[in-house]
Design an enzyme around this catalytic site. Structure first.
Site, mmCIF file in Angstrom:
data_model
loop_
_atom_site.group_PDB
_atom_site.id
_atom_site.type_symbol
_atom_site.label_atom_id
_atom_site.label_comp_id
_atom_site.label_asym_id
_atom_site.label_seq_id
_atom_site.Cartn_x
_atom_site.Cartn_y
_atom_site.Cartn_z
ATOM 1 N N VAL A 70 55.439 111.506 14.458
ATOM 2 C CA VAL A 70 54.900 110.779 14.264
ATOM 3 C C VAL A 70 55.958 110.414 13.118
ATOM 4 C CG1 VAL A 70 52.861 110.820 12.336
ATOM 5 C CG2 VAL A 70 52.976 112.015 14.905
ATOM 6 N N SER A 71 56.559 109.268 12.583
ATOM 7 C CA SER A 71 57.626 109.089 11.547
ATOM 8 C C SER A 71 56.460 110.142 10.585
ATOM 9 C CB SER A 71 57.459 107.997 10.956
ATOM 10 O OG SER A 71 57.871 107.171 12.104
ATOM 11 N N GLN A 72 57.563 110.478 9.157
ATOM 12 C CA GLN A 72 56.836 110.061 7.909
ATOM 13 C C GLN A 72 56.191 109.548 7.045
ATOM 14 O OE1 GLN A 72 60.628 111.027 5.162
ATOM 15 N NE2 GLN A 72 59.747 111.883 3.521
ATOM 16 N N PRO A 73 55.699 109.456 6.680
ATOM 17 C CA PRO A 73 54.399 108.725 6.043
ATOM 18 C C PRO A 73 55.222 107.546 4.483
ATOM 19 C CG PRO A 73 53.473 110.547 5.442
ATOM 20 C CD PRO A 73 54.303 111.248 6.255
ATOM 21 N N PHE A 217 65.213 108.256 13.856
ATOM 22 C CA PHE A 217 63.950 108.367 14.752
ATOM 23 C C PHE A 217 64.548 109.443 15.800
ATOM 24 C CE2 PHE A 217 62.384 105.438 11.397
ATOM 25 C CZ PHE A 217 61.143 105.236 11.754
#
Length: 393
Positions: A70-73, A217
């Site tokens: 899950v990507s960094q906000p 990513f």
């Protein structure tokens, strides 16, 4: 305080932190972050960790490498701003993971819009569908098991396409399925760095991006994964990643690094973002022909050859220097001083040129099968379906 109340409190704190860091500018994205509960998509984590501004690994391969996350906000927000979503649009996402990003996009396009998300892993699809059901979006977001490189033709054409994995090249299917005035946001490799590009069709029909961000990513898998980009130095945990990895002689490099190390410092102390978003992209576009640029990372505490953490390496015949992202310009140097002196020379050039940042980077995907004269500016990167031209505007 209930779980929902605490989650709302943490979401508000995250939004405030993103705005203070100048990462969040769009009020509609701010509302999406407040309305779509992130913790529902990360039920295994404590609330504080679910709302931290950190990337969250979801799956690893047998070697321990992260294959889904899950990507960094902060990165999610920046890519959503690149995507520039509007109500009613038709959106394709490559890489569902937990479904959180798809839920944010569905909120932004509204009831009249639709989001299709493509994922390779069946267990991730099932997880995402459960979470989307909990936030009452399972009927709005369509999750499909497929190779994302093929896009998803049944719901094309798309106003927006976004990939959440690093690509070697833009697959032709994405171009075909993007509307003429659409936007394609994808991380794409440039030697030792990834760049989140926001491609649009130019007047000549090529894809061009003038809004680019540094990013990192996991690599896209499937039919368009591209060549191997990773190598380890000997049996150590020191990993090198580069689109020019074939040029690196691992055995020769290991022998060089086992002999002697010297710690040198660039004459300008550089913090992480100056390196990652400034000097490294500049060096990528100006790497001399007799040198290879690579990202490096050490994922444990063993500090092979004295090297820790992450950064980039400049490798030349009989010479190597490893410049850390966190040591303010410190470099581990092996063999002759050539690599370090070359890095210092380019640092001087970058500084003299006004320290251009990645915000000045431009990229264009040129059609395959054509001969190109060397550009007056920037660099050409041959790919499977395109030649990628990157330069400073």
């Amino acid at each position: 305080m209930t779980t929902s109340q605490r989650a709302e409190q943490l979401a508000a704190a995250l939004v405030a932190a993103l705005k203070a860091a100048d990462d969040l500018h769009d009020p509609r994205i701010e509302q999406a972050l407040l309305r779509v509960p992130r913790h529902v998509f990360l039920p295994e984590l404590p609330l504080e960790q679910a709302y931290a501004n950190d990337a969250i690994p979801l799956k690893r391969d047998s070697a321990g490498n992260v294959t889904s996350s899950v990507s960094q906000p902060a990165m999610i927000v920046q890519m959503l701003e690149q995507l520039a979503l509007e109500p009613g649009q038709n959106v394709l996402e490559i890489g569902t993971a937990t479904g959180y990003n798809a839920a944010l996009m569905q909120y932004l396009v509204g009831d009249a819009g639709r989001v299709t998300s493509v994922e390779l892993e069946l267990d991730l699809i099932e997880r995402a569908q459960r979470s989307l059901q909990r936030v009452q979006m399972n009927g709005d977001v369509t999750v499909v098991q497929a190779d994302g490189a093929n896009g998803y033709a049944p719901r094309a054409a798309y106003d927006r396409i976004i990939a959440t994995a690093g690509v070697w090249d833009v697959p032709p299917a994405w171009e075909r399925q993007l509307k003429p005035k659409g936007i394609l946001v994808t991380p794409i490799w440039l030697e030792a760095v990834q760049v989140s590009a926001a491609f649009r069709f130019d007047e000549d029909g090529t894809l061009i991006s003038d809004h680019n961000l540094p990013c990192w990513f996991v690599r896209m898998r499937g039919g368009e994964a591209g060549p191997e980009l990773t190598a380890r130095v000997g049996n150590s945990s020191l990993e090198l990643i580069s689109t020019e990895i074939r040029r690196i002689d691992g055995a020769a490099l290991q022998s060089l690094m086992e002999d002697w190390v010297e710690i040198n410092y660039l004459d300008m102390p550089l913090q992480f973002w100056k390196l990652f978003g400034g000097f490294l992209p500049y060096l990528t576009l100006n790497t001399p022909p007799d040198a290879t640029l690579a990202y490096f990372g050490v994922n444990d505490e063993t500090a092979p050859f004295g090297i820790k953490g992450a950064g980039f390496a400049l490798l030349m015949s009989g010479s190597a220097c490893f410049i850390s992202f966190t040591e303010g310009g410190g470099a581990h140097c092996f063999g002759s001083a050539d690599a370090f002196l070359t890095a210092q020379d380019f640092l001087n050039q970058w500084r003299t040129g006004g320290e251009p940042g990645i915000e000045g980077l431009r990229m264009r995907l040129l059609p395959p099968g054509e001969r190109f004269t060397p550009p007056r500016q920037g660099k050409l990167f041959p790919r499977r379906h395109h030649t990628l031209h990157a330069w400073y505007g």
